[in-house]
Scaffold this motif. Structure first.
Motif, PDB file in Angstrom:
ATOM      1  N   CYS A   1     -53.609 -11.222 -74.843  1.00  0.00           N
ATOM      2  CA  CYS A   1     -52.517 -11.655 -75.728  1.00  0.00           C
ATOM      3  C   CYS A   1     -51.774 -10.437 -76.265  1.00  0.00           C
TER       4      CYS A   1
ATOM      5  N   HIS B   1     -46.497 -12.232 -78.161  1.00  0.00           N
ATOM      6  CA  HIS B   1     -45.106 -12.613 -77.941  1.00  0.00           C
ATOM      7  C   HIS B   1     -44.699 -13.812 -78.802  1.00  0.00           C
ATOM      8  N   GLY B   2     -45.704 -14.567 -79.234  1.00  0.00           N
ATOM      9  CA  GLY B   2     -45.422 -15.629 -80.197  1.00  0.00           C
ATOM     10  C   GLY B   2     -44.696 -16.839 -79.635  1.00  0.00           C
TER      11      GLY B   2
ATOM     12  N   CYS C   1     -45.972 -19.118 -77.858  1.00  0.00           N
ATOM     13  CA  CYS C   1     -46.861 -20.268 -78.008  1.00  0.00           C
ATOM     14  C   CYS C   1     -46.713 -20.873 -79.402  1.00  0.00           C
TER      15      CYS C   1
ATOM     16  N   CYS D   1     -46.781 -19.188 -72.566  1.00  0.00           N
ATOM     17  CA  CYS D   1     -47.315 -17.836 -72.758  1.00  0.00           C
ATOM     18  C   CYS D   1     -46.976 -16.996 -71.521  1.00  0.00           C
TER      19      CYS D   1
HETATM   20  S1  SF4 Z   1     -47.494 -16.521 -76.176  1.00  0.00           S
HETATM   21 FE1  SF4 Z   1     -49.143 -16.630 -77.665  1.00  0.00          FE
HETATM   22  S2  SF4 Z   1     -51.003 -16.268 -76.501  1.00  0.00           S
HETATM   23 FE2  SF4 Z   1     -49.328 -15.606 -75.217  1.00  0.00          FE
HETATM   24  S3  SF4 Z   1     -49.128 -13.428 -75.648  1.00  0.00           S
HETATM   25 FE3  SF4 Z   1     -47.759 -14.503 -77.027  1.00  0.00          FE
HETATM   26  S4  SF4 Z   1     -48.916 -14.823 -78.908  1.00  0.00           S
HETATM   27 FE4  SF4 Z   1     -50.381 -14.299 -77.284  1.00  0.00          FE
END
Ligand code: SF4
Lengths: 390, 62
Positions: free
Chosen positions: B10, B13-14, B16, B54
């Protein structure tokens, strides 16, 4: 089980790299995987096949991301060209300074820069969008971030462009770019902490090396990857933003009315015109895709732009619609090798879209000029003939 | 079903969180926190969306 259909299309011919979408459509209809006789590669054309391959690093090795052996040899041992478990460690090092977490402090500064630049251009009324915005902005952001000054700063664009070009097959474009990519390579292999601005991310990488958090003698490699992978593609994406807003004034209006559409608009720009044309993998075993088998050891080309326009996945894929928000587009790749710089790319692009949509009512653009290029698909020149300010 | 986070993978990137704010959030340090790991079928669509967006495939459903 059968062998994949074949085609005589040359994936890197001038006409194809300039306007690949008709070719993508043709290949996609032939099947999710097609063998190109001329290039001796298997191309992945449909959304699901591409996404699955990107997630499946065990079957699709990154040891062959380039389409000529020299480049793959030069990239061996980097995060870009390695597979887990080695990749996992290298990737962590690479993203330590690039993750959204690390970049949080930068957001405000990037927004101020974008706004100042856009304000200046709106004031001028006419400008050449690629030089004045698409190149100027990421160059400034990346140079300041990594801490480049002087001749390195002046060469970033040339070097970044060549680093992408040499990923192509051994054609004339690749051959001409090798010496330039070599300049970047040799600079990166000699760069020292003191060559980079104090307090920059580049300096931070050297500090990490001194502390032992980054393996010895890798700081230069990491900087090489930041520059090699991050500059040319971001320039392409920002140029595309201006061109697409110019040709779709109704879509710009939508963002002006609802600024929360900024991230969605960037996703749609990336989906509609993927900055990267083709990216390589090599199969480690026979891989069955919908009944057609790619043999073990085959060179594969992932066609992000073809997957992004797959009607099996996106409704009305050839329309540019900022409300679509295709958050799962393929242009950043996906999975373990998903673009390491995407957090920074988003910061930059969102800042530019935001500033444009706040300050501009309409952009009247002239014809875009493109030049053939192996890997990055970008606009070379884009005249903005008139700006109607907001 | 259960959401599993591959923490080393992880990168914060946020995306999710944007897809399923009811189930997860980034804390003040930018670290992802799963507010609920055990979710029922009713939330399947949400969980799938979060896993799907993600960009580095750090989330899984078991
Ligand atoms: S989308 Fe969520 S799980 Fe994937 S890298 Fe970003 S914060 Fe982590």
């Amino acid at each position: 089980m059968t062998t994949p259909p074949t085609s005589d299309i040359d994936l890197f011919a001038d006409g194809v790299v300039l306007d690949p979408y008709p070719v993508y459509a043709e290949l996609r209809e032939q099947g999710p995987v097609v063998r190109l006789r001329k290039n001796d590669v298997h191309v992945l054309t449909r959304y699901d096949a591409i996404r699955d391959a990107l997630a499946d690093w065990e079957s699709f090795s990154s040891a062959s991301i380039g389409f000529n052996p020299m480049t793959n040899e030069a990239l061996a041992g980097t995060s870009l060209a390695s597979d887990p478990p080695m990749h996992t460690q290298l990737r962590a090092t690479l993203t330590e300074n690039l993750s959204p977490r690390a970049l949080r402090g930068l957001k405000g500064r990037i927004e101020v820069k974008a706004d100042a630049l856009v304000a200046e251009l709106v004031e001028k009324g006419t400008f050449e969008a690629i030089d004045a915005l698409a190149r100027a902005f990421p160059l400034e952001v990346v140079a300041d971030l990594i801490g480049f000054t002087g001749h390195v700063r002046d060469n970033m664009l040339r070097w970044g462009q060549a680093a992408m070009q040499v990923i192509g097959p051994m054609n004339q474009r690749t051959a001409e770019s090798f010496p330039i990519a070599g300049e970047l390579y040799s600079w990166c292999s000699q760069v020292r902490a003191t060559d980079l601005t104090e307090g920059s991310v580049g300096r931070g990488i050297f500090d990490a090396e001194a502390r032992g958090t980054v393996p010895p003698n890798t700081a230069g490699h990491i900087i090489h990857q930041y520059l090699g992978a991050g500059v040319d593609t971001t320039v392409a994406a920002i140029g595309n933003i201006v061109a697409l807003f110019g040709s779709h004034p109704d879509q710009l209006d939508l963002i002006r009315q609802d600024p929360s559409l900024v991230p969605a608009a960037f996703n749609e720009v990336l989906r509609f015109w993927a900055p990267v044309h083709a990216w390589g993998r090599r199969t480690t075993k026979d891989v069955d895709i919908d009944g057609a088998v790619i043999p073990a050891g085959a060179q594969v080309a992932i066609l992000f732009g073809a997957g992004n326009r797959d009607p099996r996945h996106y409704e009305n894929p050839d329309a540019f619609l900022v409300e679509r928000n295709p958050i799962d587009h393929l242009s950043f790749g996906y999975g373990p090798h998903g673009c390491a710089g995407q957090g920074l790319a988003r910061l930059e692009a969102h800042a530019v879209i935001e500033a444009l949509s706040r300050r501009v009512k309409r952009l009247v653009v002239g014809p875009e000029v493109r030049v053939p290029s192996n890997i990055t698909r970008s606009i070379e020149e884009l005249p903005v003939l008139e700006v109607i300010p907001a | 079903m259960k959401i599993v986070l591959d923490r080393p993978r992880c990168e914060g990137h946020g995306l999710c969180e944007e897809a399923a704010p009811q189930l997860m959030h980034l804390d003040d340090d930018g670290e992802l926190v799963l507010d609920r790991e055990q979710v029922d079928e009713a939330d399947a669509a949400l969980v799938n969306a979060a896993v799907r967006v993600c960009p580095v495939a750090a989330l899984r459903i078991v």
